[in-house]
Scaffold this motif. Structure first.
Motif, PDB file in Angstrom:
ATOM      1  N   ASP A   1      31.861   2.830  82.982  1.00 15.16           N
ATOM      2  CA  ASP A   1      30.430   2.515  82.907  1.00 15.16           C
ATOM      3  C   ASP A   1      29.542   3.568  83.572  1.00 15.16           C
ATOM      4  OD1 ASP A   1      31.041   0.300  81.492  1.00 15.16           O
ATOM      5  OD2 ASP A   1      30.793  -1.138  83.141  1.00 15.16           O
ATOM      6  N   MET A   2      30.141   4.451  84.355  1.00 11.98           N
ATOM      7  CA  MET A   2      29.347   5.538  84.947  1.00 11.98           C
ATOM      8  C   MET A   2      29.015   6.598  83.891  1.00 11.98           C
ATOM      9  SD  MET A   2      31.677   6.184  88.293  1.00 11.98           S
ATOM     10  CE  MET A   2      30.655   7.333  89.198  1.00 11.98           C
ATOM     11  N   GLY A   3      29.643   6.445  82.703  1.00 14.64           N
ATOM     12  CA  GLY A   3      29.401   7.416  81.642  1.00 14.64           C
ATOM     13  C   GLY A   3      30.588   8.340  81.416  1.00 14.64           C
ATOM     14  N   VAL A   4      31.783   7.858  81.783  1.00 14.39           N
ATOM     15  CA  VAL A   4      33.011   8.636  81.531  1.00 14.39           C
ATOM     16  C   VAL A   4      33.501   8.289  80.119  1.00 14.39           C
ATOM     17  CG1 VAL A   4      35.446   8.873  82.186  1.00 14.39           C
ATOM     18  CG2 VAL A   4      33.678   8.760  83.968  1.00 14.39           C
ATOM     19  N   THR A   5      33.871   9.313  79.331  1.00  7.56           N
ATOM     20  CA  THR A   5      34.363   9.075  77.971  1.00  7.56           C
ATOM     21  C   THR A   5      35.895   9.014  77.992  1.00  7.56           C
ATOM     22  OG1 THR A   5      32.546  10.420  77.194  1.00  7.56           O
ATOM     23  CG2 THR A   5      34.279   9.999  75.602  1.00  7.56           C
ATOM     24  N   ALA A   6      36.474   8.117  77.183  1.00  6.56           N
ATOM     25  CA  ALA A   6      37.948   8.055  77.094  1.00  6.56           C
ATOM     26  C   ALA A   6      38.373   8.237  75.641  1.00  6.56           C
ATOM     27  CB  ALA A   6      38.445   6.723  77.637  1.00  6.56           C
ATOM     28  N   LYS A   7      39.266   9.208  75.417  1.00  2.00           N
ATOM     29  CA  LYS A   7      39.841   9.390  74.067  1.00  2.00           C
ATOM     30  C   LYS A   7      41.282   8.930  74.138  1.00  2.00           C
ATOM     31  CE  LYS A   7      36.913  12.469  71.694  1.00  2.00           C
ATOM     32  NZ  LYS A   7      36.261  13.673  72.148  1.00  2.00           N
ATOM     33  N   MET A   8      41.555   7.750  73.572  1.00  2.81           N
ATOM     34  CA  MET A   8      42.884   7.155  73.671  1.00  2.81           C
ATOM     35  C   MET A   8      43.754   7.565  72.474  1.00  2.81           C
ATOM     36  SD  MET A   8      42.252   5.866  76.503  1.00  2.81           S
ATOM     37  CE  MET A   8      43.906   5.266  76.828  1.00  2.81           C
ATOM     38  N   LYS A   9      45.049   7.305  72.621  1.00  4.11           N
ATOM     39  CA  LYS A   9      46.060   7.661  71.612  1.00  4.11           C
ATOM     40  C   LYS A   9      45.955   9.131  71.233  1.00  4.11           C
ATOM     41  CE  LYS A   9      46.562   3.091  69.634  1.00  4.11           C
ATOM     42  NZ  LYS A   9      46.483   2.259  68.474  1.00  4.11           N
ATOM     43  N   CYS A  10      45.632   9.955  72.198  1.00  5.79           N
ATOM     44  CA  CYS A  10      45.513  11.382  71.950  1.00  5.79           C
ATOM     45  C   CYS A  10      46.425  12.110  72.933  1.00  5.79           C
ATOM     46  CB  CYS A  10      44.053  11.811  72.137  1.00  5.79           C
ATOM     47  SG  CYS A  10      43.852  13.577  71.951  1.00  5.79           S
ATOM     48  N   ARG A  11      47.516  12.635  72.404  1.00  4.72           N
ATOM     49  CA  ARG A  11      48.464  13.335  73.284  1.00  4.72           C
ATOM     50  C   ARG A  11      48.171  14.828  73.271  1.00  4.72           C
ATOM     51  NH1 ARG A  11      53.543  13.213  75.906  1.00  4.72           N
ATOM     52  NH2 ARG A  11      54.339  15.334  75.855  1.00  4.72           N
ATOM     53  N   ILE A  12      47.889  15.368  74.440  1.00  6.09           N
ATOM     54  CA  ILE A  12      47.641  16.800  74.530  1.00  6.09           C
ATOM     55  C   ILE A  12      48.984  17.511  74.403  1.00  6.09           C
ATOM     56  CG2 ILE A  12      46.661  18.675  75.925  1.00  6.09           C
ATOM     57  CD1 ILE A  12      44.590  16.555  74.975  1.00  6.09           C
ATOM     58  N   GLY A  13      48.990  18.570  73.593  1.00  5.92           N
ATOM     59  CA  GLY A  13      50.266  19.253  73.317  1.00  5.92           C
ATOM     60  C   GLY A  13      50.795  18.821  71.961  1.00  5.92           C
TER      61      GLY A  13
END
Ligand SMILES: Cc1cc2nc3c(=O)[nH]c(=O)nc-3n(C[C@H](O)[C@H](O)[C@H](O)COP(=O)(O)OP(=O)(O)OC[C@H]3O[C@@H](n4cnc5c(N)ncnc54)[C@H](O)[C@@H]3O)c2cc1C
Ligand code: SF4
Ligand code: SF4
Length: 647
Positions: free
Chosen positions: A207-219
Motif C-alpha cells: 500500500d505504500m506504492g510498491v509494485t509486485a510482479k508475480m509468477k515471474c522468474r528472473i533468469g
C-alpha cells in the motif's frame, strides 16, 4: 554474615554471599572527595537485547513506550507509537512475535536477575494491535525518480522494498510464486504464521506504492540483462529453495524427497495426506515443520499411484479433498545428528512436535537408503554418532534400521540459481560485502538466505542494511564503514531536533569546554555504535524478583492432532504486556527512576527543566557541588552513569 532465606530462588541480586564474613570499609570505597576529579557523565550504550536482534530492533525504545517512560505525541495511542518505533527496523511485528526464536531474549541482561524480558510477546501484542486497528505505513512525501528491482518477495525482499519505498524510490518486486511471503508462506505452515496476519503485514508494504510482479522468474521469464537495463539498482533476495538430498547411497529412490518440496506442496494446498510411516532427517526448523505437518495430515490406506506423496510433491498434481475424510494417523520419526537437547530447531517447536506424537531420535546418522525390489525406499540404515563440530563421526557396531514409506531430507538448502549462473559463488549462494553489495557488481545488492541461511529477522536485517547501501549508491555517495554495533540506534539528537532543542552548530574557534556553550548535549556521550552494555555495568540490586509474564500455549495431544491446523500461541492481554515491559531494566539509558537524585549526598543532581527533557535527558549534575563520590553511578540501575572528567 549469614542470611536466613526461606526461598533462595526468589533472590534477584545479593551483594554478600552466604558465609561472607569480611567487613568491607565502604567509607574508603566511596568518599574520595578530597582528590577525585571525576564526576558523572551520561553514556548511552546499546542494550544486549538489541545487539542480539539480527534486524537491530530498538527494543529498549519500544519497551520504554509500552511501560509509559516515553510518551506518545498528542493524539496517538501508545500502541501506535510503539508500532511506529518497532517498524523503523522491521515491518513484520506480528509475524516476528509468533515465529522468531528471539535471540534477543537469550542476550537480555535480565537473565542475570531471574528471567529474560518477554520481548517477543510484546512484539506479538503490538503487531496484532496494529493489524486489528488497520494501521498503515505513510506513503513517501516525494518520489526520487529512481527505480529498484527487488528479486524475491520473502522477508529480505519485502524489508528492502519497505525501506527503499520510504525514501521515495520506485520499487518493483519480482517473484516466481503466485503470492508474496517467501518461506513465511511456502515454508512455515499457517498454524505458525496465520495467513491473515501475513497478508495484512504484506499488504501494508504494498500500500505504500510498491509494485509486485508475480509468477515471474528472473533468469527464465526475464533475463539479467533486461533487468539491469530497466532499473537503477537490483536487490537479490531469492532465498534457498533447492533442498539438499541425503548424501548416502540409495537417496535417488522416488519416495525420497526434500523438506522444502514437501512443505511447498502442503502450503500450496496440493498435499492433503501423507504415507503411513515417514522418516524425516534433519533437526532444524524445516524438519520439525515437515514432521508436525505430516502428523496433522495423517495417511489414507488406499493410495492410487498418482496420489503417492512424491507424485503430488514433485508433480504439481493435487490430492482430492474428499479423501481427507478417511485419514488415519501417520507414524513420524524425526532423526537428528545432534542429541535432542542440542538440535537446531527452537525448543518450543521440539516440545510441541513431541507432544503431538513425533518420535524424535537424536545422535544418529543415516548410512544408506534401503530399497525394496520395486526400487522404492523401504527404510533407512542408520547408526549412532558423535559430533565433531558440524561433522558426524559414526560409532562402529551401532548400525540399525528404521522402516518407512516416505523419506524426507531436511538437511539444508541452497539457492536455485538456474539462469543466474553469473551470480553463483560456486556453492549455490551469492557473495556479499559488508554493505550487502555483490562484489564487482556495483548495481547489484543481495541479502537473506541466499547469502547465509538463518532466520526471518536476519533476512529482514540484511534487507534494511542493503537498502541503506542502495540509497547511498543511487545518491552517488561514498560507502563508509558500517558501525561495530550495526543496529537501528536511538538518537537523542534527533529527538531534541524534533523538539526544536537540538544543539547549535559547532562554530569551531575558541571553545574550551562545552558546559557554557550550546554546541553539545552537556556531559552526554553516545557510544551505542561501538559498545554494548553488559549486566555488570548495571545495579541489579534495584530489581526485585518478578516472574516473566508468559503467553498461554494451546497444547495439542497426539490423539487430536489430525486435521488440527489451529494456532497454538495466545497473545498476552494489554495489562500483562505493560507489566512485562515494566520488567525491562533499560540497559544503557536512563529510565527516570530518580535513584541518583535521591542518593546524592551533595544534592548535586537535579532534574533537567521540563521543556528540555527528552528520553535519556532527565537529570544533570552541578559540577560545582559534585565531590566525585560516585554514589550516583553505583545506584544507577541501567548502567547509564560513568565517572569521567566532566567540566
Ligand atoms: C520450513 C521452514 C521453517 C522455518 N521456520 C522459521 C522460524 O520459525 N523462524 C525463523 O525466524 N525462520 C524460520 N525459517 C527461516 C526463514 O524462513 C528464512 O531465513 C527466510 O525466509 C529467508 O528469507 P529470504 O527473503 O532470504 O528468502 P525466502 O523467504 O526464501 O524468499 C525468497 C523468495 O524469492 C523468490 N525467488 C527465488 N528465486 C527467484 C527468481 N529467480 N526469480 C523470482 N523470484 C525468485 C521465491 O519465490 C521466494 O518468494 C524457516 C525456514 C523454513 C524453510
Ligand atoms: S525480531 Fe526476533 S530477535 Fe528481534 S526483537 Fe523480535 S523476537 Fe527479538
Ligand atoms: S532488560 Fe530491557 S534493555 Fe536490558 S537487555 Fe533486557 S530487554 Fe534489553
Amino acid at each position: 554474615m549469614t542470611h536466613q532465606m526461606t526461598d533462595a530462588s526468589q533472590l534477584s541480586y545479593r551483594r554478600y554471599k552466604d558465609g561472607d564474613a569480611k567487613v568491607t570499609n565502604w567509607q574508603d570505597e566511596i568518599f574520595q572527595a578530597g582528590w577525585s576529579h571525576k564526576c558523572p557523565t551520561y553514556v548511552h550504550r546499546t542494550p544486549p537485547c538489541q545487539a542480539s536482534c539480527p534486524s537491530g530492533h530498538d527494543i529498549r525504545g519500544w519497551l520504554d513506550i509500552v511501560r509509559g517512560v516515553d510518551k506518545p505525541p498528542q493524539g496517538m495511542s501508545w500502541q501506535e507509537y510503539a508500532f511506529r518505533k518497532m517498524t523503523t527496523a522491521n515491518p513484520f511485528p506480528a509475524v516476528m512475535g509468533r515465529v522468531c526464536p528471539a535471540p534477543c531474549e537469550d542476550g537480555c541482561n535480565r537473565n542475570e536477575v531471574e528471567d529474560h524480558i518477554g520481548i517477543n510477546s510484546v512484539e506479538h501484542y503490538i503487531g496484532d494491535w496494529a493489524l486489528a486497528n488497520k494501521l498503515a505505513f505513510p506513503k513517501p512525501a516525494k518520489e526520487s525518480g529512481k527505480t529498484v528491482a527487488v528479486i524475491g518477495g520473502g522477508p529480505a525482499g519485502l524489508s528492502a522494498a519497505y525501506q527503499l519505498r520510504k525514501q521515495g524510490h520506485a520499487v518493483t518486486i519480482f517473484d516466481e510464486h503466485a503470492e508474496l511471503g517467501g518461506m513465511m508462506r511456502y515454508g512455515i505452515p499457517g498454524y505458525r504464521t496465520p495467513r491473515t496476519v501475513l497478508d495484512g503485514e504484506i499488504a501494508r508494504i504494498l500500500d505504500m506504492g510498491v509494485t509486485a510482479k508475480m509468477k515471474c522468474r528472473i533468469g527464465r521469464d526475464l533475463s539479467l540483462a533486461e533487468l539491469e537495463k530497466a532499473h537503477d539498482a537490483i536487490f537479490w533476495a531469492i532465498g534457498t529453495h533447492s533442498g539438499r538430498p541425503l548424501p548416502v547411497p540409495g537417496a535417488d529412490a522416488p519416495n525420497c524427497i526434500t523438506g522444502v518440496d514437501f512443505l511447498r506442496a502442503f502450503n500450496q494446498g496440493r498435499l492433503k495426506h501423507v504415507a503411513q510411516r515417514i522418516i524425516v532427517v534433519g533437526g532444524g526448523d524445516t524438519s520439525i515443520d515437515v514432521a508436525s505437518v505430516a502428523r496433522r495430515l495423517g495417511h489414507i490406506t488406499q493410495v492410487h499411484d498418482k496420489d503417492r506423496v512424491e507424485n503430488v510433491v514433485l508433480g504439481q498434481t493435487a490430492h482430492d479433498v474428499a479423501a481427507t475424510a478417511r485419514r488415519e494417523g501417520a507414524q513420524v520419526v524425526l532423526t537428528s545428528l545432534f542429541p535432542v537437547e542440542k538440535m537446531m530447531a527452537a525448543e518450543r517447536e521440539v516440545n510441541d512436535a513431541t507432544r503431538e506424537g513425533v518420535a524424535i531420535k537424536g545422535g544418529i546418522m543415516p548410512l544408506e537408503v534401503l530399497k525394496g525390489p520395486d526400487g522404492r525406499a523401504r527404510g533407512l540404515k542408520m547408526c549412532r554418532c558423535t559430533m565433531d563440530g558440524m561433522n558426524p563421526i559414526p560409532e562402529a557396531g551401532t548400525e540399525f534400521e528404521i522402516e518407512g514409506d516416505l523419506i524426507v531430507s531436511a538437511i539444508g538448502q541452497k539457492g536455485d540459481l538456474d539462469g543466474l549462473e553469473a551470480l553463483d559463488n560456486g556453492k549455490g549462494f551469492i557473495n556479499a560485502d559488508k554493505h550487502f553489495r555483490v562484489p564487482g557488481k556495483p548495481k547489484h545488492f543481495v541479502g537473506g538466505d541466499i547469502v547465509r541461511p538463518h532466520l526471518l529477522t536476519t533476512a529482514i536485517g540484511h534487507g534494511s542494511i542493503a537498502a541503506e547501501g542502495i540509497a547511498t549508491f543511487l545518491a552517488g555517495g561514498e560507502f563508509g564503514k558500517r558501525p561495530k554495533v550495526d543496529v537501528h540506534h536511538f538518537n537523542m539528537i534527533d529527538t531534541l531536533r524534533e523538539m526544536g532543542r537540538a544543539p547549535e552548530r559547532f562554530a569551531g574557534e575558541g571553545i574550551r569546554g562545552t558546559d557554557e556553550s550550546k554546541v553539545a548535549v552537556h556531559n552526554y556521550e553516545d557510544r551505542s555504535a561501538s559498545e554494548v552494555v553488559p549486566a555488570d555495568h548495571l545495579f541489579l540490586g534495584h530489581f526485585t524478583f518478578t516472574p516473566r509474564h508468559k503467553r498461554d500455549e494451546i497444547h495439542i495431544g497426539a490423539d487430536r492432532v489430525i486435521g488440527n491446523f489451529e494456532e497454538r500461541l495466545v497473545a498476552l492481554a494489554e495489562e500483562r504486556v505493560v507489566a512485562e515491559a515494566k520488567r525491562c531494566m533499560s540497559c544503557g539509558l536512563c529510565f527516570e527512576c530518580d535513584n541518583c537524585l535521591v542518593f546524592c549526598p551533595q544534592t548535586a543532581v537535579s532534574r533537567v527543566k521540563k521543556s528540555d527533557r527528552a528520553l535519556g535527558r532527565y537529570v544533570e549534575t552541578d559540577y560545582a557541588k559534585c565531590i566525585g563520590c560516585h554514589i550516583c553511578r553505583d545506584v544507577c540501575p541501567s548502567g547509564y552513569i560513568q565517572m569521567g572528567l566532566g567540566e
